[in-house]
Design a protein around this motif. Sequence first.
Motif, PDB file in Angstrom:
ATOM      1  N   ILE A 139      48.143  40.640  42.449  1.00 46.79           N
ATOM      2  CA  ILE A 139      47.258  40.635  43.612  1.00 46.79           C
ATOM      3  C   ILE A 139      46.026  41.500  43.366  1.00 46.79           C
ATOM      4  O   ILE A 139      44.904  41.120  43.701  1.00 46.79           O
ATOM      5  CB  ILE A 139      48.026  41.125  44.866  1.00 46.79           C
ATOM      6  CG1 ILE A 139      49.121  40.121  45.217  1.00 46.79           C
ATOM      7  CG2 ILE A 139      47.079  41.328  46.045  1.00 46.79           C
ATOM      8  CD1 ILE A 139      50.083  40.605  46.287  1.00 46.79           C
ATOM      9  N   GLU A 158      42.177  40.315  43.384  1.00 47.27           N
ATOM     10  CA  GLU A 158      41.212  40.927  44.306  1.00 47.27           C
ATOM     11  C   GLU A 158      40.002  41.485  43.568  1.00 47.27           C
ATOM     12  O   GLU A 158      38.883  41.457  44.087  1.00 47.27           O
ATOM     13  CB  GLU A 158      41.905  42.001  45.141  1.00 47.27           C
ATOM     14  CG  GLU A 158      42.871  41.409  46.160  1.00 47.27           C
ATOM     15  CD  GLU A 158      43.659  42.460  46.921  1.00 47.27           C
ATOM     16  OE1 GLU A 158      43.702  43.625  46.463  1.00 47.27           O
ATOM     17  OE2 GLU A 158      44.241  42.113  47.968  1.00 47.27           O
ATOM     18  N   THR A 213      42.293  33.442  47.491  1.00 47.88           N
ATOM     19  CA  THR A 213      42.825  33.338  48.845  1.00 47.88           C
ATOM     20  C   THR A 213      41.746  33.806  49.811  1.00 47.88           C
ATOM     21  O   THR A 213      40.895  34.625  49.439  1.00 47.88           O
ATOM     22  CB  THR A 213      44.089  34.202  49.007  1.00 47.88           C
ATOM     23  OG1 THR A 213      44.696  33.946  50.267  1.00 47.88           O
ATOM     24  CG2 THR A 213      43.772  35.673  48.889  1.00 47.88           C
ATOM     25  N   GLN A 252      45.877  38.889  57.010  1.00 46.17           N
ATOM     26  CA  GLN A 252      45.807  38.869  55.553  1.00 46.17           C
ATOM     27  C   GLN A 252      47.127  38.370  54.963  1.00 46.17           C
ATOM     28  O   GLN A 252      47.133  37.554  54.023  1.00 46.17           O
ATOM     29  CB  GLN A 252      45.494  40.264  55.014  1.00 46.17           C
ATOM     30  CG  GLN A 252      45.356  40.323  53.495  1.00 46.17           C
ATOM     31  CD  GLN A 252      44.078  39.664  52.984  1.00 46.17           C
ATOM     32  OE1 GLN A 252      43.005  40.221  53.091  1.00 46.17           O
ATOM     33  NE2 GLN A 252      44.207  38.464  52.431  1.00 46.17           N
ATOM     34  N   SER A 253      48.251  38.834  55.497  1.00 46.88           N
ATOM     35  CA  SER A 253      49.556  38.371  55.016  1.00 46.88           C
ATOM     36  C   SER A 253      49.750  36.888  55.295  1.00 46.88           C
ATOM     37  O   SER A 253      50.262  36.140  54.444  1.00 46.88           O
ATOM     38  CB  SER A 253      50.680  39.176  55.685  1.00 46.88           C
ATOM     39  OG  SER A 253      50.610  40.536  55.337  1.00 46.88           O
ATOM     40  N   ARG A 280      47.658  34.845  52.757  1.00 42.59           N
ATOM     41  CA  ARG A 280      48.236  34.849  51.409  1.00 42.59           C
ATOM     42  C   ARG A 280      49.523  34.029  51.379  1.00 42.59           C
ATOM     43  O   ARG A 280      49.774  33.262  50.433  1.00 42.59           O
ATOM     44  CB  ARG A 280      48.498  36.281  50.947  1.00 42.59           C
ATOM     45  CG  ARG A 280      48.999  36.364  49.516  1.00 42.59           C
ATOM     46  CD  ARG A 280      48.951  37.771  48.983  1.00 42.59           C
ATOM     47  NE  ARG A 280      47.587  38.197  48.711  1.00 42.59           N
ATOM     48  CZ  ARG A 280      46.908  37.876  47.629  1.00 42.59           C
ATOM     49  NH1 ARG A 280      47.450  37.086  46.711  1.00 42.59           N
ATOM     50  NH2 ARG A 280      45.685  38.318  47.454  1.00 42.59           N
ATOM     51  N   MET A 285      48.841  30.268  51.203  1.00 47.39           N
ATOM     52  CA  MET A 285      48.110  29.706  50.074  1.00 47.39           C
ATOM     53  C   MET A 285      48.919  28.731  49.208  1.00 47.39           C
ATOM     54  O   MET A 285      48.370  27.721  48.766  1.00 47.39           O
ATOM     55  CB  MET A 285      47.511  30.807  49.202  1.00 47.39           C
ATOM     56  CG  MET A 285      46.172  31.322  49.694  1.00 47.39           C
ATOM     57  SD  MET A 285      44.958  30.004  50.022  1.00 47.39           S
ATOM     58  CE  MET A 285      44.747  29.314  48.382  1.00 47.39           C
ATOM     59  N   GLU A 325      40.316  28.714  49.708  1.00 49.48           N
ATOM     60  CA  GLU A 325      40.282  30.060  49.131  1.00 49.48           C
ATOM     61  C   GLU A 325      38.926  30.726  49.295  1.00 49.48           C
ATOM     62  O   GLU A 325      38.805  31.949  49.174  1.00 49.48           O
ATOM     63  CB  GLU A 325      40.671  30.020  47.648  1.00 49.48           C
ATOM     64  CG  GLU A 325      39.733  29.232  46.771  1.00 49.48           C
ATOM     65  CD  GLU A 325      40.075  27.753  46.694  1.00 49.48           C
ATOM     66  OE1 GLU A 325      39.485  27.047  45.862  1.00 49.48           O
ATOM     67  OE2 GLU A 325      40.945  27.294  47.478  1.00 49.48           O
TER      68      GLU A 325
END
Length: 406
Positions: free
Chosen positions: A275, A279, A290, A315-316, A319, A322, A333
């Motif tokens: 992750i 990022e 994402t 945010q969770s 993700r 996705m 994304e």
Amino acid sequence: MTQRRKTKAVNVSGVMIGGDSPIVVQSMTNTDTEDAVRTANQVADLARAGSELVRITVNTVEAARAVPDIKQRVEKMGCSVPLVGDFHFNGHKLLSEVPDCAVALDKYRINPGNVGRGSKRDEQFSKMIEIACLHDKPVRIGANWGSLDQDLLAKLLDKNAQKKKPDPLDKINREALIGSALESAQRAEDIGLGADRIIISCKMSRVQDLIKVYNELSEQSEYSLHLGLTEAGMGSKGIVASTAAVGILLQQGIGDTIRISLTPEPGGDRTREVIVAQEILQTMGLRSFTPMVTACPGCGRTSSTYFQELADSIQSYLRDSMPKWKQSSPGVEDMSVAVMGCVVNGPGESKHANIGISLPGTGERPVAPVYIDGEKAVTLKGDNIANDFQKIVEDYVAENYSSRVG
């Protein structure tokens, strides 16, 4: 950002590294490879998190024998991620004695600093390259300053000692690291491995050293380069150090594939390093993985934690969604979402996002205007704002991305 440096493209079972291909994210398991079930499960977890290559330790005959089983188990779980075998000290024996392992792996990683000393080094390195040629496997020649080629280092130190003004030891270490990688790559080519089957890495554990090494390395070769700060550390230190080093090099156009080598906290999730790598690339505008959430840091105007909880929840949700959206909603994304905590910057940031919500700060009216593509669409209030906002996001994805399929 400077233009990305051109390198020779390497095909790793369908995943392209270098050339004009996007920068590839990879990771490594920390399970005992002899335990095929646990290792396969972690490979699948890393792949689902977005790792496009996964490296596994191959250090014993039993581990080598487990590799084909691991690959089959991963494929049965619906993952087609390439597997990279990480070899140290005895790779020549393992690849020779367990040919099924040599075939099952999609790529080999060889550390030139620990394949042997003297004449044995040449013989053992050559054996691994010959096997790679036999099975048409790409190879990462991964030098590491924690396991430098001692013969080469000794020669450079002797040469340096004869100078009127000797260079600092750090510089000699960097020269040894680069020399070890490039000399090994040239030897691999001499044996018959094409330059388009070779990836180079020169790992350091200090930010400035890594930047200097890769700047020098990028000027001396056209091989695809794997970036990563080795032994980066735990938690925020590991993330900050890796981001500083890798981010600067990527900004200079250097690097074709990256790994963020984080030390997991006890019981921590190994996918964290995947992750973080994603990022870094996404926040630098190099790739999209994402939808990203913009959220304010909070201040005296936002004494409530509600906007923090909503930002984390959204945010969770993004993700977690996705894996499904990759198949049904291409382009999602690139979507941006803003969750803001008060009226100061809330409406402005919300208008810049595809979807944004400005929650009420301390003393503000208990309402939350929602903006869609820069226009105020609805005002939410009451106890169900979080669920209402998530439904707005779901509807936006369905209306703006799912229709692109086919």
